[in-house]
Motif scaffolding. Sequence first.
Motif, PDB file in Angstrom:
ATOM      1  N   GLU A  55       8.178  -2.719  22.216  1.00 27.88           N
ATOM      2  CA  GLU A  55       8.493  -3.819  21.298  1.00 27.88           C
ATOM      3  C   GLU A  55       7.272  -4.212  20.470  1.00 27.88           C
ATOM      4  N   ALA A  56       6.126  -4.267  21.134  1.00 29.98           N
ATOM      5  CA  ALA A  56       4.897  -4.652  20.431  1.00 29.98           C
ATOM      6  C   ALA A  56       4.568  -3.667  19.320  1.00 29.98           C
ATOM      7  N   MET A  57       4.640  -2.377  19.633  1.00 30.49           N
ATOM      8  CA  MET A  57       4.318  -1.369  18.624  1.00 30.49           C
ATOM      9  C   MET A  57       5.313  -1.417  17.469  1.00 30.49           C
ATOM     10  N   ALA A  58       6.569  -1.641  17.791  1.00 25.73           N
ATOM     11  CA  ALA A  58       7.578  -1.753  16.726  1.00 25.73           C
ATOM     12  C   ALA A  58       7.274  -2.948  15.825  1.00 25.73           C
ATOM     13  N   CYS A  59       6.876  -4.045  16.433  1.00 25.82           N
ATOM     14  CA  CYS A  59       6.524  -5.242  15.645  1.00 25.82           C
ATOM     15  C   CYS A  59       5.338  -4.960  14.726  1.00 25.82           C
ATOM     16  N   LEU A  60       4.354  -4.242  15.236  1.00 25.63           N
ATOM     17  CA  LEU A  60       3.168  -3.932  14.427  1.00 25.63           C
ATOM     18  C   LEU A  60       3.554  -3.080  13.221  1.00 25.63           C
ATOM     19  N   VAL A  61       4.422  -2.110  13.439  1.00 23.44           N
ATOM     20  CA  VAL A  61       4.865  -1.252  12.330  1.00 23.44           C
ATOM     21  C   VAL A  61       5.609  -2.073  11.286  1.00 23.44           C
ATOM     22  N   LEU A  62       6.506  -2.909  11.743  1.00 22.41           N
ATOM     23  CA  LEU A  62       7.347  -3.643  10.796  1.00 22.41           C
ATOM     24  C   LEU A  62       6.560  -4.665   9.997  1.00 22.41           C
ATOM     25  N   GLU A  63       5.705  -5.415  10.674  1.00 23.78           N
ATOM     26  CA  GLU A  63       4.950  -6.443   9.953  1.00 23.78           C
ATOM     27  C   GLU A  63       4.041  -5.778   8.919  1.00 23.78           C
ATOM     28  N   ASP A  64       3.455  -4.647   9.268  1.00 26.60           N
ATOM     29  CA  ASP A  64       2.636  -3.909   8.310  1.00 26.60           C
ATOM     30  C   ASP A  64       3.476  -3.515   7.090  1.00 26.60           C
ATOM     31  N   HIS A  65       4.662  -3.042   7.328  1.00 25.12           N
ATOM     32  CA  HIS A  65       5.495  -2.583   6.205  1.00 25.12           C
ATOM     33  C   HIS A  65       6.045  -3.741   5.379  1.00 25.12           C
ATOM     34  N   TYR A  66       6.292  -4.880   6.008  1.00 20.90           N
ATOM     35  CA  TYR A  66       6.653  -6.052   5.201  1.00 20.90           C
ATOM     36  C   TYR A  66       5.536  -6.349   4.192  1.00 20.90           C
ATOM     37  N   LYS A  67       4.316  -6.320   4.664  1.00 21.93           N
ATOM     38  CA  LYS A  67       3.184  -6.625   3.783  1.00 21.93           C
ATOM     39  C   LYS A  67       2.995  -5.543   2.728  1.00 21.93           C
ATOM     40  N   ARG A  68       3.203  -4.314   3.127  1.00 20.95           N
ATOM     41  CA  ARG A  68       3.043  -3.222   2.164  1.00 20.95           C
ATOM     42  C   ARG A  68       4.085  -3.324   1.053  1.00 20.95           C
ATOM     43  N   GLN A  69       5.287  -3.684   1.415  1.00 25.11           N
ATOM     44  CA  GLN A  69       6.334  -3.827   0.411  1.00 25.11           C
ATOM     45  C   GLN A  69       5.981  -4.956  -0.550  1.00 25.11           C
ATOM     46  N   GLU A  70       5.466  -6.041  -0.011  1.00 24.68           N
ATOM     47  CA  GLU A  70       5.073  -7.150  -0.884  1.00 24.68           C
ATOM     48  C   GLU A  70       4.005  -6.710  -1.876  1.00 24.68           C
ATOM     49  N   MET A 105       0.841  -1.200   0.000  1.00 21.87           N
ATOM     50  CA  MET A 105       0.000   0.000   0.000  1.00 21.87           C
ATOM     51  C   MET A 105       0.874   1.247   0.000  1.00 21.87           C
ATOM     52  N   PRO A 106       0.615   2.125  -0.940  1.00 21.32           N
ATOM     53  CA  PRO A 106       1.483   3.301  -1.098  1.00 21.32           C
ATOM     54  C   PRO A 106       1.348   4.283   0.061  1.00 21.32           C
ATOM     55  N   GLY A 107       2.340   5.165   0.211  1.00 17.62           N
ATOM     56  CA  GLY A 107       2.373   6.082   1.354  1.00 17.62           C
ATOM     57  C   GLY A 107       2.421   7.539   0.942  1.00 17.62           C
ATOM     58  N   SER A 108       1.766   7.883  -0.146  1.00 19.49           N
ATOM     59  CA  SER A 108       1.884   9.259  -0.628  1.00 19.49           C
ATOM     60  C   SER A 108       0.699  10.137  -0.237  1.00 19.49           C
ATOM     61  N   SER A 109      -0.142   9.654   0.655  1.00 17.87           N
ATOM     62  CA  SER A 109      -1.255  10.470   1.157  1.00 17.87           C
ATOM     63  C   SER A 109      -1.081  10.720   2.640  1.00 17.87           C
ATOM     64  N   PHE A 110      -1.633  11.834   3.097  1.00 17.53           N
ATOM     65  CA  PHE A 110      -1.541  12.198   4.509  1.00 17.53           C
ATOM     66  C   PHE A 110      -2.850  12.859   4.931  1.00 17.53           C
TER      67      PHE A 110
END
Lengths: 351, 351, 351, 351
Positions: free
Chosen positions: D332-347, C1-6
């Motif tokens: 740690e939990a919040m960091a994990c949530l951010v990272l897992e979300d971004h792994y999926k977004r990159q995919e 999911m892109p990140g170009s909106s805020f």
Amino acid sequence: MPGSSFGHCFRISTFGESHGGAVGVIVDGVKPGLPLTVEEIQAQLDRRKPGQSSVTTPRKELDEVHIMSGLFEGKTTGTSILLILYNKDAIPSAYNDIKDKFRPGHADFTFLKKYGIRDYRGSGRASGRETAGRVAAGAIARKILNERGVSVIAYTKEAAGIKCENINLDIIEDNIMRACDMDAASKMVPLIERLAEEGDSTGGIVECRINGVIPGLGEPVFDKIEADLAKAMMSLGAVKGFEIGSGFSCASMKGSEHNDSMNKTGFVTNNAGGTLGGITTGEEIIFRIAVKPTSSISKIQKTVNLEGEEVEIKTEGRHDPCICPRIVPVVEAMACLVLEDHYKRQESLTI
Amino acid sequence: MPGSSFGHCFRISTFGESHGGAVGVIVDGVKPGLPLTVEEIQAQLDRRKPGQSSVTTPRKELDEVHIMSGLFEGKTTGTSILLILYNKDAIPSAYNDIKDKFRPGHADFTFLKKYGIRDYRGSGRASGRETAGRVAAGAIARKILNERGVSVIAYTKEAAGIKCENINLDIIEDNIMRACDMDAASKMVPLIERLAEEGDSTGGIVECRINGVIPGLGEPVFDKIEADLAKAMMSLGAVKGFEIGSGFSCASMKGSEHNDSMNKTGFVTNNAGGTLGGITTGEEIIFRIAVKPTSSISKIQKTVNLEGEEVEIKTEGRHDPCICPRIVPVVEAMACLVLEDHYKRQESLTI
Amino acid sequence: MPGSSFGHCFRISTFGESHGGAVGVIVDGVKPGLPLTVEEIQAQLDRRKPGQSSVTTPRKELDEVHIMSGLFEGKTTGTSILLILYNKDAIPSAYNDIKDKFRPGHADFTFLKKYGIRDYRGSGRASGRETAGRVAAGAIARKILNERGVSVIAYTKEAAGIKCENINLDIIEDNIMRACDMDAASKMVPLIERLAEEGDSTGGIVECRINGVIPGLGEPVFDKIEADLAKAMMSLGAVKGFEIGSGFSCASMKGSEHNDSMNKTGFVTNNAGGTLGGITTGEEIIFRIAVKPTSSISKIQKTVNLEGEEVEIKTEGRHDPCICPRIVPVVEAMACLVLEDHYKRQESLTI
Amino acid sequence: MPGSSFGHCFRISTFGESHGGAVGVIVDGVKPGLPLTVEEIQAQLDRRKPGQSSVTTPRKELDEVHIMSGLFEGKTTGTSILLILYNKDAIPSAYNDIKDKFRPGHADFTFLKKYGIRDYRGSGRASGRETAGRVAAGAIARKILNERGVSVIAYTKEAAGIKCENINLDIIEDNIMRACDMDAASKMVPLIERLAEEGDSTGGIVECRINGVIPGLGEPVFDKIEADLAKAMMSLGAVKGFEIGSGFSCASMKGSEHNDSMNKTGFVTNNAGGTLGGITTGEEIIFRIAVKPTSSISKIQKTVNLEGEEVEIKTEGRHDPCICPRIVPVVEAMACLVLEDHYKRQESLTI
């Protein structure tokens, strides 16, 4: 990206499988200070619950709702409201037959293809029981809309090939079909009871009328009111079509016929169905949905099993021979969710 | 909250009024490294542009697209792509008549009610010209889908009361109605030409077929494939109905008829229209939309003006007597946007 | 999911690379009927543009903004506003040296890793030029906030190791550092000029003060005001830290010191920085950001090329020796976008 | 628009007040087929729960988690997972004193201003107990990240003015401060115990290190990794600052010092803190947060009551004298949530 949330400023997220621990919903964006009782929500759930009549499934489900957050001293606090309905214990053996076979018309095949794993107990997440969360949330939206002067009413317009000739909104809760025409209802019932005996099912058309909405709701260009209503309705498992106002009959009309002219008192006709350019006109919003015949039937059907072998299947259990009466409160709930969200969106735009 | 964005992982945001500086779209989520030319996008826009034939408006619009970002050495970079189409200068005097009156069937009344201000030049934001951005974005989605093996094709199934009896996908671009039946097309054209002469218009039904989609697309419980397709289609100004597979005809069917049984080679029938439980089966996705008669007609109509006085209105200018041929590429574009978004969503789920 | 909106209710989507066709922004959710001129937007862009002084890059960029939609007869229509700034033609040869090497401190390496393709001309999408769209959109938000009685002012608090001892908000635009202390500014300038001559750069701290905000803005539990401000600021390429109120100094304080007590006239102190539980108190919102030294320096640095070989790099061109003066209007713009969005969100909640 | 959801492709929605029926979370976007036990989630919750030591509150809370959906035969199904923790019955009388007074440092005043209604029992929605849902969801994200080869570890870096001089990640769970330096920990404990006796509290700094992340995560231009991490951390009630890599110390550095040069083996230094242009470099991600002294102290403080009269307040109950040890698992939990979300977004981008 998951698809279990609906709405923006007024938003719900549902959870639960038919035979997991519970089904329910988080409701966000409920205005603070709203008096709310569990009974008001339960009343709508009772309209949806199984076992109401000879044309619905005789199956009993524990549809008792609990409010777990967002309420304080009988009023909403403006924070997330969790509504939960615990499931009865499943009897695992009841699903032995469907465990390895794809039931025709069901989501068995597609869930397995999508997720690679399938909770086969009572359709899992694809169960109609999921809509209990929607109805519970919709009851809150409905209450707020009522305060805004909005009424939302749906009814069976057609079932088993029988069309309602008259529209009497006062008798809808007085007949087990939730039809708008008592004569039609009295013809539908025996037909559907016979289909149930044969182990078969039928479809129908449900119509919904919304009155009292202010003009100006709807967010161009994608979140038009009819677009969001269509999405809401097509997100119900049994729905195969949606039309607003003139609907499919517009295809053979002329512009000079279809255009709703205006006079001093407002719009003369309402082919539009209450929206122009995706924004409410203030006229009645009227739409219809096509409800497919219940997929669960007890007739023997042909299918394949997990190994791809051709097999026969006969789904046990007692199912709704026609889903129309029970989908009526779900349609109303979804319409309420769409409208309350758009009321809030309009407020946030013009402020 | 505004409604000018569509999609999640593959997302578009459109902008522009018919007579402001430009219309266009930002496309986000396009995979990097995709070879892309302006000609590929222009080709789809040319199918939508006015002035194509005797059954479309003879009006000429400058529909030349420019790629302003997100492209480097002929390939997408994975960042936002801005596609822009500059408008020709408007002739303000041309709108004097509609400036103070609400055109029947148009969004004039509702835009004023919603926003308290109205850009009356050529319908402003409610203009069909807004769909140029969708078609431009859809051209990119289509290219990626083609690489995935997916084809999307729409066509006029019915117009002016004439139904296509045969479906021949090879002749769609060979007749100005973009109909799937040459005989039907040859009957539609003179009928519609006559309506145009009379200053009237007509509606129709457009059908869309999508092939090559993998099973497993669609996100329960709200973002079902048919829910997102319905929203996409109902977000087009002229669309009054949507149905998938059996559609409204399911209402009078029995479950034993409607359920698509399976055998070794797959599904035997496709009443579902390519989706079960909101998830693609891998079968052809087939849906239809109801297209209303063009609201812009040159017949004299009754309406009111800004002061609420009853007046007559005659919209000058030359309009599409039937929007079907020009909505076909828009329908395809919206379908492509929905599918590409869901391909990406499915990827992000299972990773 | 892109990140170009805020943003949500007030939302922007930016597009553009430093050397593509254009950079700019779509602004959605602007209230209709707001008088708006291109000059008001340009005024903010002029504060951000290059070539302002001896402590900013002498590079000239064509930063002329055009409003392409959403405006009618000098007022906003409530629909999407496209703001566009065309780029000057790039001189491709100017990038031959950085084409194959990863500049230290820049996003060259990560963009290539992420997208597999890199627009190396002037940092492409990672260019600071992207913030022009943010500033343009922020100018609209600022105008609305001013009507609400809100003021937003940022300034250089520290640069090149020189700290401002006094805070005089009246002199910020009177010194080229946009510092809040004339004495400190007069020490910063020669230091930074010398660094520029050496081909080096330095960092600093920018502070922002927001006054006139009503109590009650911020959406628990994730979209706290300070969370959204932090995200807004940390989304600027050069920012390495964010703190609100007492900030990092809170770490060694006692609760009895840090808690802001209240009396009849309000809060006695403001260690909180204007927010409690993520919701505005009505007190001044005060936050600081850490700005890293500009990555572009003309000193010789060690790095690797695309083949992984160790090479030296010397980035030509004239860059900002300290980004503080030019980031000040960007910080203000982002703060305005956060606040206007939250004003709208609060309205949509309580209605 | 409500703010109780976090993330996009991997998304959580929390609910619950400290003294309502329950607190918890819906987790969406969990990949199907993941083996998951309640014990794995409970283990993380146990690190957060009250009553662990002399430097945390001796208060006991029932922090037992239940999985109510999304799990089948010990594996995730890919659908919404509801995690719920029931609250113990509140003793309403315990809140009589704070019912009518605004506790300094707490959200009492702002919640009332925002919502017009306040659940005063134990801070209601603003209670730290809300983070239990985050930790429970984070435990799932952590498990998936571990499979991806990612480790996330946080620890107390400073508390009560005592700084850790050494960093030993092996001893963090061996001291009740969760500090990275045993000597420092042994100094912190008596200091904090004395503050607790005095009815006071103190703050600290928590540092987090993430290893094993692939290069390429982060979505320009707004959803930069550090922007999403900053938002995640600043959404915790007690956090007043966030910095990554060099952080605030960058302000006085030169570009030639700060830029991390590269050689054949990668980056030579890591002032960037693991991200360039908002995208991960593959180096260690390292960030710090400022934790304010616990607002709940039992010293007498000055405040006002609902009528605006100046009064004294003494919050009874036993509170954490320093929140650092218990915020470590939340960070740690919040960091994990951010990272897992971004792994999926990159995919979803590159597919």
